[in-house]
Design a protein around this motif. Structure first.
Motif, PDB file in Angstrom:
ATOM      1  N   GLU A  30      55.731 -76.643 -93.759  1.00 43.09           N
ATOM      2  CA  GLU A  30      56.906 -77.826 -93.747  1.00 43.09           C
ATOM      3  C   GLU A  30      58.059 -77.782 -93.897  1.00 43.09           C
ATOM      4  N   LYS A  31      58.476 -76.314 -93.420  1.00 34.90           N
ATOM      5  CA  LYS A  31      59.906 -76.785 -92.303  1.00 34.90           C
ATOM      6  C   LYS A  31      59.432 -76.755 -90.840  1.00 34.90           C
ATOM      7  N   SER A  32      58.169 -77.006 -90.359  1.00 39.10           N
ATOM      8  CA  SER A  32      58.010 -77.787 -89.471  1.00 39.10           C
ATOM      9  C   SER A  32      57.291 -79.386 -89.072  1.00 39.10           C
ATOM     10  N   TYR A  33      57.575 -79.968 -90.322  1.00 36.50           N
ATOM     11  CA  TYR A  33      56.177 -80.856 -90.714  1.00 36.50           C
ATOM     12  C   TYR A  33      56.641 -81.904 -90.018  1.00 36.50           C
ATOM     13  N   TYR A  34      57.619 -82.351 -88.872  1.00 38.40           N
ATOM     14  CA  TYR A  34      57.355 -83.285 -88.052  1.00 38.40           C
ATOM     15  C   TYR A  34      57.053 -82.561 -86.447  1.00 38.40           C
ATOM     16  N   GLN A  35      57.973 -81.247 -86.401  1.00 36.20           N
ATOM     17  CA  GLN A  35      57.010 -80.959 -85.334  1.00 36.20           C
ATOM     18  C   GLN A  35      55.452 -80.671 -84.950  1.00 36.20           C
ATOM     19  N   LEU A  36      55.205 -80.278 -86.333  1.00 42.42           N
ATOM     20  CA  LEU A  36      53.616 -80.153 -86.395  1.00 42.42           C
ATOM     21  C   LEU A  36      53.034 -81.472 -86.258  1.00 42.42           C
ATOM     22  N   GLU A  37      53.275 -82.558 -86.971  1.00 39.92           N
ATOM     23  CA  GLU A  37      52.544 -84.351 -86.527  1.00 39.92           C
ATOM     24  C   GLU A  37      52.084 -83.864 -88.037  1.00 39.92           C
ATOM     25  N   LEU A  38      52.629 -83.619 -88.670  1.00 39.18           N
ATOM     26  CA  LEU A  38      51.950 -83.699 -90.179  1.00 39.18           C
ATOM     27  C   LEU A  38      51.771 -85.320 -90.971  1.00 39.18           C
ATOM     28  N   ASP A  39      53.164 -85.785 -90.282  1.00 43.11           N
ATOM     29  CA  ASP A  39      53.603 -86.365 -91.157  1.00 43.11           C
ATOM     30  C   ASP A  39      51.914 -87.918 -90.943  1.00 43.11           C
ATOM     31  N   ARG A  40      50.592 -87.435 -89.627  1.00 43.07           N
ATOM     32  CA  ARG A  40      49.929 -88.773 -89.577  1.00 43.07           C
ATOM     33  C   ARG A  40      48.537 -88.256 -90.173  1.00 43.07           C
ATOM     34  N   TYR A  41      48.737 -87.355 -91.574  1.00 43.53           N
ATOM     35  CA  TYR A  41      47.344 -87.326 -92.549  1.00 43.53           C
ATOM     36  C   TYR A  41      48.292 -87.879 -93.133  1.00 43.53           C
ATOM     37  N   LYS A  42      47.201 -87.671 -93.943  1.00 42.14           N
ATOM     38  CA  LYS A  42      47.564 -88.797 -95.455  1.00 42.14           C
ATOM     39  C   LYS A  42      48.040 -87.487 -96.700  1.00 42.14           C
ATOM     40  N   ASP A  43      46.813 -86.287 -96.451  1.00 40.97           N
ATOM     41  CA  ASP A  43      47.310 -85.604 -97.228  1.00 40.97           C
ATOM     42  C   ASP A  43      47.504 -84.668 -96.739  1.00 40.97           C
ATOM     43  N   TRP A  44      48.607 -83.979 -96.197  1.00 43.24           N
ATOM     44  CA  TRP A  44      48.953 -82.851 -94.986  1.00 43.24           C
ATOM     45  C   TRP A  44      48.219 -81.565 -96.033  1.00 43.24           C
ATOM     46  N   LYS A  45      48.666 -81.284 -97.102  1.00 50.88           N
ATOM     47  CA  LYS A  45      48.429 -79.828 -97.779  1.00 50.88           C
ATOM     48  C   LYS A  45      46.794 -80.012 -97.891  1.00 50.88           C
ATOM     49  N   ALA A  46      45.986 -80.989 -97.533  1.00 51.55           N
ATOM     50  CA  ALA A  46      45.192 -81.136 -98.047  1.00 51.55           C
ATOM     51  C   ALA A  46      44.209 -80.658 -96.898  1.00 51.55           C
ATOM     52  N   HIS A  47      44.974 -80.846 -96.295  1.00 51.82           N
ATOM     53  CA  HIS A  47      44.247 -80.810 -94.689  1.00 51.82           C
ATOM     54  C   HIS A  47      44.748 -79.226 -93.543  1.00 51.82           C
ATOM     55  N   VAL A  48      46.227 -77.833 -94.159  1.00 46.03           N
ATOM     56  CA  VAL A  48      46.160 -77.477 -94.141  1.00 46.03           C
ATOM     57  C   VAL A  48      44.956 -76.253 -94.771  1.00 46.03           C
ATOM     58  N   ASN A  49      44.945 -76.653 -96.095  1.00 43.72           N
ATOM     59  CA  ASN A  49      44.043 -75.679 -96.663  1.00 43.72           C
ATOM     60  C   ASN A  49      42.831 -75.844 -96.194  1.00 43.72           C
ATOM     61  N   LYS A  50      42.083 -76.986 -95.696  1.00 47.42           N
ATOM     62  CA  LYS A  50      41.785 -77.253 -94.938  1.00 47.42           C
ATOM     63  C   LYS A  50      40.485 -76.507 -93.263  1.00 47.42           C
ATOM     64  N   GLN A  51      42.596 -76.427 -92.994  1.00 47.63           N
ATOM     65  CA  GLN A  51      42.557 -75.517 -91.473  1.00 47.63           C
ATOM     66  C   GLN A  51      41.946 -74.105 -91.974  1.00 47.63           C
ATOM     67  N   ILE A  52      42.782 -73.252 -93.444  1.00 42.92           N
ATOM     68  CA  ILE A  52      42.591 -71.832 -93.595  1.00 42.92           C
ATOM     69  C   ILE A  52      41.211 -71.084 -93.924  1.00 42.92           C
ATOM     70  N   ARG A  53      40.189 -72.586 -94.594  1.00 41.10           N
ATOM     71  CA  ARG A  53      38.971 -72.153 -95.157  1.00 41.10           C
ATOM     72  C   ARG A  53      38.153 -72.586 -93.805  1.00 41.10           C
ATOM     73  N   ALA A  54      38.797 -73.676 -93.075  1.00 40.83           N
ATOM     74  CA  ALA A  54      37.668 -73.189 -91.332  1.00 40.83           C
ATOM     75  C   ALA A  54      37.717 -72.428 -90.163  1.00 40.83           C
ATOM     76  N   HIS A  55      38.320 -71.863 -90.526  1.00 39.98           N
ATOM     77  CA  HIS A  55      38.612 -69.961 -90.293  1.00 39.98           C
ATOM     78  C   HIS A  55      38.565 -69.324 -91.106  1.00 39.98           C
ATOM     79  N   SER A  56      37.506 -69.242 -91.632  1.00 35.83           N
ATOM     80  CA  SER A  56      37.854 -67.783 -92.723  1.00 35.83           C
ATOM     81  C   SER A  56      36.440 -67.698 -93.177  1.00 35.83           C
ATOM     82  N   SER A  57      35.553 -66.373 -92.886  1.00 36.47           N
ATOM     83  CA  SER A  57      34.294 -65.945 -93.030  1.00 36.47           C
ATOM     84  C   SER A  57      33.653 -66.325 -94.530  1.00 36.47           C
ATOM     85  N   ASP A  58      35.348 -66.497 -95.670  1.00 38.41           N
ATOM     86  CA  ASP A  58      34.995 -65.986 -96.749  1.00 38.41           C
ATOM     87  C   ASP A  58      34.529 -67.184 -97.437  1.00 38.41           C
TER      88      ASP A  58
END
Length: 85
Positions: A30-58
């Motif tokens: 969240e400290k890099s919210y604007y740098q990462l352009e997270l404001d373009r996502y309706k639910d940026w936390k869900a997007h972060v979670n999705k990225q973690i899951r997409a990059h985990s073979s677990d």
């Protein structure tokens, strides 16, 4: 953009000693919210979670490449598979 976000997630996990809760990851990112352009996502936390899951073979959502994160077995706690960024 996603590469920058993935790096930030890696840094968040590294900052917390290699494992962190989703809340700790979100707080770090969240400290890099604007740098990462997270404001373009309706639910940026869900997007972060999705990225973690997409990059985990677990995860059933694994995209088949860049296996960066692992599930620790504790709900909502993730680990960094490759601690040296």
């Amino acid at each position: 953009m996603n590469k920058m976000l993935l790096r930030k997630i890696q840094f968040a996990l590294q900052h917390h000693g290699g494992t962190a809760s989703l809340k700790e990851i979100y707080d770090y990112i969240e400290k890099s919210y604007y740098q990462l352009e997270l404001d373009r996502y309706k639910d940026w936390k869900a997007h972060v979670n999705k990225q973690i899951r997409a990059h985990s073979s677990d995860s059933a959502s694994f995209n088949g490449k860049d296996d960066l994160f692992y599930a620790t077995g504790n709900k909502g706690i993730w680990g960094l598979r490759q601690p040296n960024i």
